[in-house]
Design a protein around this motif. Structure first.
Motif, PDB file in Angstrom:
ATOM      1  N   ASP A  88     -22.496  47.540 100.409  1.00  0.00           N
ATOM      2  CA  ASP A  88     -22.939  47.377  99.020  1.00  0.00           C
ATOM      3  C   ASP A  88     -22.305  48.466  98.166  1.00  0.00           C
ATOM      4  OD1 ASP A  88     -24.163  46.766  96.667  1.00  0.00           O
ATOM      5  OD2 ASP A  88     -26.195  47.261  97.313  1.00  0.00           O
TER       6      ASP A  88
ATOM      7  N   ASP B 228     -23.005  49.298  95.229  1.00  0.00           N
ATOM      8  CA  ASP B 228     -23.998  49.975  94.391  1.00  0.00           C
ATOM      9  C   ASP B 228     -24.934  50.866  95.193  1.00  0.00           C
ATOM     10  OD1 ASP B 228     -22.953  48.647  92.188  1.00  0.00           O
ATOM     11  OD2 ASP B 228     -24.314  46.935  92.424  1.00  0.00           O
TER      12      ASP B 228
ATOM     13  N   THR C 275     -26.350  54.049  97.100  1.00  0.00           N
ATOM     14  CA  THR C 275     -26.163  55.492  96.961  1.00  0.00           C
ATOM     15  C   THR C 275     -25.994  56.140  98.327  1.00  0.00           C
ATOM     16  OG1 THR C 275     -28.550  55.895  97.016  1.00  0.00           O
ATOM     17  CG2 THR C 275     -27.542  55.468  94.855  1.00  0.00           C
TER      18      THR C 275
END
Length: 616
Positions: free
Chosen positions: A414, A416, A418
């Motif tokens: 992913d 996005d 973190t």
């Protein structure tokens, strides 16, 4: 009323159970079925049956004693007339088929009784992928052909271009092709019709090792040919395993056969090919100009750390605009490990998956995710699917010691996500997938988890790597000595695992790698391009394995079988005594995803009571 005698039944043996006795009418059984029959008639017939077959008996109650048993009159037997058995009826066709299937199953189970056999000739063996298992010296069992009703199989069995394209897509992954072949007999015939086997045991490569120009080298042999799907695999033979010299000779012949028909390969699968390394593939694969699918499955010398190299090889020397024309399905080498020991043996046991032996406390789960993250990102750029459940690489991850594979793959791919999200998933055994746990400071872990979210340079791969993939002992040493991280000698767990895999010594791996180096390396330089030159060095390839055969013969004379009975190294005393053993041993595949219960609970503040990977 006089009972009517039914003489239409055959006289059969009365050796079965009670129900079979009622079906085998050697006496007129109308007395049992006729409620108006006298008790004396029923008693006389039943006692005669017991006399013929006292074990089975026609009644469960004890018989009365009398001087004249043929004239017994007892009201206790009156209930027998009301419990009459139903009349015999012939078996329906479906019941007959089921009975035949049960008899066939019983015959097969009786033939494989005592499997696996040891010390005797194998009775039922697995020959190779997409080859029927059979008894040596007998014909293969073939099911009766039935009328095919599946529209999909009718479509795939047709000689049309769409059907050919669909089969090509199915054979891009071994799991999908094998699932189709096991569907039914017709599906098996469809798959095997498109497959050609190259035998790494007998060295038969469909005569492709001979030149395709001119007459064949051996009279009477047909010319070489290549099918749409070529499977290169050892096929089990009754003569037993080959010597290492013969294995190397067959590998050399395989390379020659691929070179002769390089332009004709579309889909090639390599299953458990001995002595095969990425150095050999770098010589052969770029010459297969029309190759679209490549499968590599559990080759002993191709491990997880070779993933990036394989992705680079399939892109080498491809035409402009077709750099990503080759699809890769790859199952790295996987070790199950010994699960048993002789009494008094102090060696390690267990399946580590990625390695054969314990890695002195290295958390191989973090090391696997470090390498897998790079491999998955590069595979995505080349439009290769490594993440789907039917992909071989994903199936390897599912069998590895890693926890929560599906959720972790979703997180690390992913864009996005973190750093905290990635850390919580890759270190799931300690953080349970909750990034809030990163900020918890345990009493015996004062450094906390903040250092895991920072990036540090690795001196081996020369990349900035997330801190969770380092051992804190290295970072602590750099901090205590005020050494800049750019100049500190920091090595990530992925590079440590790659070094361990390249230096493994089990199953003569290091000797086999030295034999490949003696064949393909000259003056500290590897031959990665010139296939013709490598094929001319036939004697160098064979000469390199002769010392290995002598070594194996010597080990067998000493009672050590390092192929079929390889052992792991001696156990660490602290691990054997269970004193301070936490994080001192690499995780095994049997320790993943444990079920939480009152017996598996432990105090979180003592999870690192004995240090965190203190060996590194």
């Amino acid at each position: 009323m006089t009972p009517v005698h039914d003489n239409s039944y055959h006289h059969l043996d009365l050796g079965g159970d009670r129900q079979s006795i009622h079906r085998c009418h050697s006496f007129p059984f109308a007395a049992f079925d006729n409620p108006l029959a006298s008790r004396s008639q029923a008693t006389i017939i039943s006692m005669e049956l017991e006399k013929r077959n006292p074990i089975a008996g026609a009644c469960e109650q004890p018989w009365p004693t009398s001087d004249n048993p043929w004239l017994v009159e007892d009201d206790s037997w009156a209930g027998m007339l009301t419990d009459a058995q139903p009349a015999w009826e012939p078996m329906s066709p479906s019941e007959l088929e089921r009975q035949k299937a049960d008899d066939e199953r019983d015959r097969i189970m009786e033939s494989v009784k005592g499997w696996p056999w040891t010390g005797i000739q194998p009775q039922l063996v697995t020959l190779a992928p997409y080859l029927k298992n059979e008894y040596p010296g007998t014909r293969s069992f073939v099911k009766v052909a039935v009328q095919q009703a599946s529209l999909l199989l009718k479509f795939l069995g047709g000689a049309t271009i769409p059907a050919k394209k669909t089969l090509d897509l199915i054979f891009e992954h071994h799991s999908t092709a094998s699932a189709l072949s096991l569907a039914c007999q017709h599906a098996w015939n469809i798959c095997t019709a498109a497959i050609q086997h190259w035998d790494m045991t007998s060295g038969f490569f469909q005569n492709c090792e001979h030149s395709k120009w001119g007459t064949p080298s051996k009279p009477g042999y047909r010319d070489g040919s290549v099918s749409s799907v070529v499977i290169v695999t050892p096929i089990r033979h009754q003569k037993g395993p080959l010597t290492f010299t013969q294995q190397m000779n067959n590998l050399h012949t395989m390379c020659r056969a691929m070179s002769n028909f390089a332009r004709f390969f579309r889909n090639i699968q390599l299953h458990r090919v001995p002595f095969l390394t990425v150095d050999v593939l770098s010589l052969v694969i770029p010459h297969l100009t029309n190759l679209t699918s490549l499968g590599i499955y559990k080759c002993e010398l191709i491990h997880l750390a070779d993933g990036l190299r394989l992705l680079e090889i399939i892109r080498t020397d491809r035409p402009l605009g077709k750099e990503n024309q080759v699809s890769l399905d790859w199952f790295p080498n996987y070790h199950t490990g010994p699960d048993y020991l002789q009494p008094g043996d102090t060696r390690y046991t267990g399946s580590y998956g990625v390695t054969w032996d314990d890695c002195n406390g290295l958390d191989t789960r973090l090391a696997i995710w470090k390498l897998a993250e790079e491999i998955l990102l590069q595979a995505g750029q080349q439009m290769i699917d490594f993440e789907s459940p039917h992909a071989a690489f994903r199936q390897w991850l599912d069998k590895s010691p890693c926890w929560k594979v599906a959720d972790t793959l979703k997180t690390i791919t992913d864009l996005d996500a973190t750093a905290q999200d990635v850390i919580a998933m890759v270190d799931y055994p300690h953080l349970s997938g909750q990034k809030e746990n990163i900020y918890i400071i345990y009493p015996n872990r004062p450094q906390g988890w903040a250092w895991t979210a920072a990036y540090y340079p690795c001196s081996s791969c020369h990349k900035d790597v997330l801190g969770i993939f380092f051992n804190y002992a290295q970072i602590r040493e750099a901090r205590n000595t005020d050494t800049p991280f750019d100049t500190a000698d920091l090595t990530c767990m992925g590079c440590k695992l790659a070094e361990i895999l390249n230096s493994e010594t089990d199953h003569y791996k290091h000797h086999k790698r030295h034999a490949i180096a003696a064949w393909l390396r000259e003056e500290e330089e590897w031959n990665e391009r010139d296939l013709t030159k490598a094929l001319c060095n036939t004697f160098r390839a064979i000469r390199a394995t002769k010392p290995l055969d002598k070594r194996r013969a010597f080990d067998l004379k000493c009672g050590k079988d390092r192929i079929g009975g390889e052992c792991q190294r001696e156990g660490d005393p602290s691990w054997l005594l269970r004193h301070g053993c936490h994080e001192r041993r690499s995780p095994t595949v049997h320790e993943k995803d444990p079920k939480k219960s009152q017996w598996t609970w432990f105090r979180e503040d003592r999870i690192f009571a004995h240090g965190y990977n203190c060996q590194y």
